[in-house]
Structures are given as structure tokens and as C-alpha cells.
Design an enzyme around this catalytic site. Structure first.
Site, PDB file in Angstrom:
ATOM      1  N   HIS A 199      -4.463 -28.455  35.074  1.00 54.51           N
ATOM      2  CA  HIS A 199      -3.857 -29.359  35.520  1.00 54.51           C
ATOM      3  C   HIS A 199      -3.002 -28.873  36.729  1.00 54.51           C
ATOM      4  O   HIS A 199      -2.662 -30.018  37.592  1.00 54.51           O
ATOM      5  CB  HIS A 199      -2.935 -30.168  34.662  1.00 54.51           C
ATOM      6  CG  HIS A 199      -3.904 -30.908  33.685  1.00 54.51           C
ATOM      7  ND1 HIS A 199      -4.235 -30.063  32.600  1.00 54.51           N
ATOM      8  CD2 HIS A 199      -4.464 -32.073  33.551  1.00 54.51           C
ATOM      9  CE1 HIS A 199      -5.346 -31.093  31.760  1.00 54.51           C
ATOM     10  NE2 HIS A 199      -5.316 -32.211  32.402  1.00 54.51           N
ATOM     11  N   CYS A 515     -14.516 -39.212  35.287  1.00 56.04           N
ATOM     12  CA  CYS A 515     -13.329 -38.885  35.965  1.00 56.04           C
ATOM     13  C   CYS A 515     -12.779 -37.432  35.957  1.00 56.04           C
ATOM     14  O   CYS A 515     -11.378 -37.243  36.313  1.00 56.04           O
ATOM     15  CB  CYS A 515     -12.086 -39.753  35.172  1.00 56.04           C
ATOM     16  SG  CYS A 515     -11.759 -39.507  33.608  1.00 56.04           S
TER      17      CYS A 515
HETATM   18  C1  PEP Z   1     -10.915 -34.391  31.903  1.00 57.53           C
HETATM   19  O1  PEP Z   1     -10.760 -33.411  30.784  1.00 57.53           O
HETATM   20  O2  PEP Z   1     -11.927 -34.346  32.521  1.00 57.53           O
HETATM   21  C2  PEP Z   1      -9.961 -35.321  32.297  1.00 57.53           C
HETATM   22  C3  PEP Z   1     -10.264 -36.091  33.267  1.00 57.53           C
HETATM   23  O3  PEP Z   1      -8.733 -35.177  31.830  1.00 57.53           O
HETATM   24  P1  PEP Z   1      -7.553 -34.132  32.154  1.00 57.53           P
HETATM   25  O4  PEP Z   1      -8.308 -33.240  33.117  1.00 57.53           O
HETATM   26  O5  PEP Z   1      -6.422 -34.766  32.586  1.00 57.53           O
HETATM   27  O6  PEP Z   1      -7.756 -33.244  30.726  1.00 57.53           O
END
Ligand code: PEP
Ligand code: MG
Length: 585
Positions: A199, A515
Site C-alpha cells: 500500500h 480494482c
Molecule cells: C487488492 O487487493 O487488489 C485491492 C484492491 O485491495 P488493496 O490493494 O487495498 O488490498
């Protein structure tokens, strides 16, 4: 005076673009050290807490040692000695023994025990008045600070007060640290630790800050005040660039800006394939400061609002009212376009002190108490978040998205809570979304993908989280730079899970979007469309490039290529077939 030598270091380019600025080495600043006494019954727990923090610090040093092996031998040797010394201090040293003893005998908390022990060591060394000893004292303090940071889960000096034009260089940047960065002051950053898919990388992209993580030797080579180039596209950090190097990067920077301007012009163009299929392009939002970029990108929705931002970098949990005001403002800004709000996805590397402090190690584990599991364990937290979302839904269309779902039970339990909260708000005459918002599921755990039909029966839409889906399918930690080369969403197992989920959504007639980071990378667009995906959600900065790609694609050709790719078993060949389709090779 001789000009300082140009040094080029390789790392993981996690957020594209070029930043040219002044090094700001993030140093250990004053950490607010909590002081409290313990009851007899609390001593064992506190001893364990110190043990865990020492382990975390040891792991950090271990990872830094591994990284240092990749730099030139002479420098690696020097750094190796220093890190060896740190490791020893974290083992059976006077510092550690003293801290354990103080917890037990003086019944004080671990941070304070370390701090008191440091003062004692300092006092006994001061009398010696020796430069070598003074340097060792600095090392001991550095080690103690590291442990205290692990204990308090805080990072050092606030990052939002650095001088304008800074490029931050540090050992590790957490997502919470990144969330504090002010792009008006900070131009980019480089770190020793960190993987490409975590993240921190996502936040850096969201803020448009070029970043290179996993860069061995950077802390030893960079000094505050040095000129530095961060090449986030190619994963390079150039310290003290020669005039010719600087000029070349300035030219690349100008070229990139021109290109982004050109893509911005696509803003008003429809997102439609050559053969007339509409593709909905939404934005992922991590922080409210991204909203102007979202509006400017021409996005048709917010496909993922990572609500964690509201809980980070603060000591208390935001009230329902505070959450409501923040969400309402975002929903209003979207002016009739849907906002998909994901419930709290804390856990793993995304920690929020106010919530995770009493959960301990499980919140930090990729397989632990995180995402919807954590929300269901703390229903009061989930209820206040749901109430805030339902109330924000009175100001525009919202959808509720549940993270880290692994079974239908979690969805059913959450739905029951949503209904109860809605009834309560209605009985209090508080305006809420009417009808109640659709409830969707993140497909980011293999068990969810493999039971997509069952999940479709209890949910209204799917959002594929390819970042976690890749991590859990291949068993590769997305935040670990040591296995970054194994992290590959083109692994056939990941693609099969995406394909199976897309088919299940189609069969059950529910919308599906992607996403994860693949959605924002034009390299993957044709494959995703070919697999039947018609909704993509990404960082606002990526939207122009993806729209450009969508407008070049013919769906039938993409479907044929996707079909062929799905018959393959080798990741390298899959990549080659995709790049070939994209006209890259
Ligand atoms: C993912 O895991 O692809 C997602 C969109 O959630 P995050 O990146 O916030 O874990
Ligand atoms: Mg995820």
C-alpha cells in the site's frame, strides 16, 4: 573542491515518474515515550511485547543485511559490520537485559524501560569522554529507537514538515507514513525496504509521487542536502547526478509532463472500444486530497474508496459523525456518480494504532485478523462505519464493499448488521440511502474466487482485488522486496481465478469490476476486457493511459487473444503473448 561522485542505485520502481530534488534523510527524531507502571499481572504481557518488538527490529536489520549484499563488496562489508553490531545489541546486550529487568523489577512499560536503561548507559559512558565510545552510544540509541518505534508503532519525525522540494530517503515507509506526505513539499521518496505491490506503493501512485523501494545501500550513500533523482519508472536512484545526467532526466521529465497533458485531453472522450463496447473507468481513492484529480480525470465513479485513511495516523477511532462528514463530502463531490465505499481494510501492513494496538500480531499477519474479519470481531466499529456510509448515501449513490471476504457467512452476517443499523437510523428519523445501497464483495482470496457462485447469491456485485488475489494465490508477500520477482498477476493460476469469477458474475447477472493495480496498467487492459471485465477502477493518474488503450482495442480480438492465453501454462509465454498483442514485441 571536487564535485561529489555520481552514484546510481537500483531498486523497485513502484510509482512512475521522475523527481529531482534534495535528499532529506529521515532521522530518528524525538519519539513521545509513554510512561506507565504495570500491575504484577501485566508484567508477563509487557515482557512479551518487548520480545515481539525486538524480533521486529531484528527482522528489519536482517532484511537490511540481505539487501546490502547486492551492493559493491567494499561498501557491503562496511555496512555489514555496522548491521552485525546492531544485531548483537538486539540480542543479549546490556540494553536488552536491562530493559527486561526493569519491566520485571520496576514494573514499568517496555518503552520507558528501554529509555531508562539508555540514560543509565549514557551516564556510565559520559565519564570516559572518548570519541569512539560516543559513536557507540549513538549506535545504541539508534537501536533502542528502532525497538521503541516497533513498540509504539510510530515512525519518526512527522513527514509533513520537511522542507519544500525534499526527496525523503529512509529505511522503510509505511502506508500510514505515506498518507502524511504533502505533495507540495515532498517530491518523491526512496527506501531500503518495501515491495512493489504494497500500500505504500499504491499511496505513492495516488499522490503522484515517484518512488523507488527496496534500494540497497541508499541510507549509507545519501546525505541530507545532496541532489538526487528518483526514477520511479525504471527503479533507479541517482545521487549527485553529473550535469549531463541531470539534463537527460530533466528532458525525460518534460516529455512525461507533455504526455500526461496529452492524455488529459482524452478526459471528455468516451471510454469505448473500437467496436463500440462501453468500458466503465472508475477511480480508486485513498485520501480526500485525491478528489480534485478524480474529478479532473473524467472518471465515471469511485470504484474503490479505501476507507482505512480515516483511521490512520491518529490515536482515537473517528466517531460516526466524523466519518459521515468525510464520506458525505466525497459523495457530494461525485455529483451523482457512484461512490463504492469499502469497509475498513485494516491489517497486514496497513495499521491503525487506535484499532490494532490491542489485537497484536494477528493484525499484522496477512492471514490474521484483518479486513471484514476484524470488522465482524468489533461490531461497534463496523456499525458506526455502516451508519456513516448509509447516511452519506442520502447525498448521492453509494455502494458498500466488503474486503477480505473468504466465505458467504461473513457476507450474511454483515448484511444483517447493515439491516439493523438501517432500522435504527430510520427509527431515529435520520436520512439514509433509500433504497439501501448494493452490498458487494472483494474477490481477493482464492476461496472467494473458487466459490464465486455462492458469493454471488448473497451479494450484489464483485470487485476483484487482484493485488491480494495474486499474493494469496502464489503465496508471495506483496510487501516483501525479496520475493518481488515472483509476484506476477499473469501467473496462470491468478488468471484462472479471475476468469472463473468473471464467468460466475455473468452467470449470476451481477456487475464485476477489477480494482487491483492491474486495472490501472494499460498492459493488462486487453486481457481483462478479453476475459469479460467491463469495469475497471484505478488511480486517477492512470485513467488517461487506460482510456487511450481501451479506445484502441477491438473486443473480439481481445477475446480471442485472452482465450488463447488461457490455454497456456507458462507465465513467461503468457506475458509474451500479451505484449505481442499490445504491439510491444
Ligand atoms: C487488492 O487487493 O487488489 C485491492 C484492491 O485491495 P488493496 O490493494 O487495498 O488490498
Ligand atoms: Mg486487497
Amino acid at each position: 573542491m571536487l564535485a561529489p561522485k555520481e552514484i546510481i542505485l537500483k531498486g523497485l520502481g513502484v510509482s512512475p515518474g521522475i523527481a529531482i530534488g534534495t535528499v532529506h534523510v529521515r532521522e530518528s527524531g524525538s519519539i513521545a515515550i509513554p510512561e506507565y507502571s504495570l500491575k504484577k499481572s501485566e508484567v508477563a504481557g509487557e515482557t512479551k511485547r518487548l520480545k515481539t518488538a525486538l524480533k521486529t527490529a531484528q527482522e528489519q536489520i536482517g532484511r537490511m543485511k540481505d539487501k546490502s549484499k547486492t551492493i559493491p563488496p567494499a561498501a557491503a562489508e562496511e555496512i555489514g559490520f555496522l548491521l552485525d553490531a546492531y544485531e548483537q545489541m538486539l540480542g543479549n546486550s546490556r540494553l536488552v537485559r536491562g530493559a527486561y529487568r526493569r519491566i520485571k523489577d520496576d514494573r514499568i512499560n517496555a518503552e520507558y524501560a528501554l529509555q531508562t536503561e539508555i540514560s543509565d548507559i549514557q551516564a556510565s559512558f559520559a565519564a570516559l569522554d572518548d570519541a569512539y565510545i560516543a559513536a557507540r552510544m549513538d549506535d545504541i540509541k539508534e537501536v533502542a529507537d528502532r525497538v521503541i518505534r516497533a513498540l509504539t508503532k510510530t515512525h519518526v519525525k512527522p513527514l509533513n514538515t520537511v522542507p519544500k522540494g525534499s526527496i525523503i530517503i529512509c529505511d522503510e515507509m509505511t502506508p500510514a507514513d505515506t498518507a502524511q506526505l504533502d505533495p507540495k513539499r515532498v517530491l518523491g521518496f526512496g527506501t531500503v525496504l518495501g515491495g512493489a505491490q504494497g500500500h505504500t506503493a499504491i499511496m505513492a501512485c495516488a499522490l503522484g509521487l515517484p518512488a523507488v523501494l527496496g534500494t540497497a545501500g541508499i541510507l549509507q550513500q545519501a546525505q541530507s542536502g545532496d541532489l538526487v533523482i528518483i526514477d520511479g519508472s525504471q527503479g533507479r536512484v541517482i545521487l549527485n547526478p553529473k550535469p549531463a545526467t541531470l539534463a537527460a532526466f530533466e528532458a525525460r521529465q518534460t516529455e512525461r509532463k507533455k504526455n500526461l497533458k496529452r492524455l488529459e485531453r482524452l478526459r471528455r472522450q468516451p471510454s469505448i472500444t473500437r467496436d463500440g463496447v462501453d468500458i466503465s473507468l472508475g477511480c480508486n481513492v485513498e485520501l480526500p486530497i485525491e478528489m480534485p484529480g478524480v474529478i479532473n480525470s473524467g472518471a465515471s465513479s469511485i470504484g474503490l474508496l479505501r476507507s482505512e485513511f480515516m483511521f490512520m495516523n491518529r490515536e482515537t477511532i473517528p466517531s460516526e459523525e466524523e466519518q459521515f462528514v468525510l464520506l458525505r463530502d466525497i459523495v457530494k463531490t461525485m455529483d451523482g456518480r457512484t461512490t463504492t465505499i469499502r469497509t475498513l481494510d485494516i491489517g497486514g501492513e496497513k495499521l491503525a494504532q487506535a484499532i490494532t494496538k490491542d489485537i497484536g500480531e494477528s493484525a499484522q499477519s496477512a492471514l490474521g485478523l484483518r479486513g471484514i474479519r476484524l470488522s465482524l470481531k468489533k461490531p461497534e466499529l463496523l456499525e458506526s462505519q455502516i451508519a456513516a456510509i448509509l447516511r452519506a448515501g442520502a447525498f448521492g449513490p453509494v455502494r458498500i464493499l466488503l474486503p477480505m471476504v473468504s466465505s458467504t457467512r461473513e457476507v450474511k452476517r454483515t448484511r444483517a448488521i447493515i439491516n439493523t443499523v438501517a432500522e435504527r437510523l430510520k427509527s431515529e428519523n435520520i436520512a439514509i440511502a433509500d433504497p439501501l445501497p448494493p452490498v458487494g464483495v472483494m474477490i481477493e482470496i482464492p476461496s472467494a474466487a473458487l466459490t464465486a457462485d455462492a458469493l454471488a447469491a448473497v451479494s450484489d456485485f464483485f470487485a476483484v482485488g487482484s493485488n491480494d488475489l495474486t499474493m494469496y494465490t502464489i503465496a508471495v508477500d506483496r510487501t516483501d522486496e525479496q520475493v518481488a520477482d515472483l509476484y506476477n498477476p499473469l501467473h496462470p493460476a491468478v488468471l484462472r481465478l479471475i476468469q472463473g469469477t468473471a464467468d460466475a458474475a455473468l452467470r449470476n447477472r451481477i456487475p464485476i469490476s477489477i480494482c487491483g493495480e492491474v486495472a490501472g496498467n494499460p498492459r493488462f487492459t486487453a486481457l481483462l476486457l478479453g476475459l469479460g471485465i467491463r469495469e475497471l477502477s484505478m488511480s486517477a493518474h492512470s485513467l488517461g493511459a487506460v482510456k487511450q488503450r481501451v479506445r484502441e482495442i477491438e473486443i473480439t480480438a481481445a477475446q480471442n487473444r485472452a482465450h488463447f492465453i488461457m490455454s497456456q501454462t507458462d507465465t513467461g509465454r503468457i506475458a509474451m503473448l500479451l505484449d505481442d498483442f499490445n504491439g510491444l514485441v
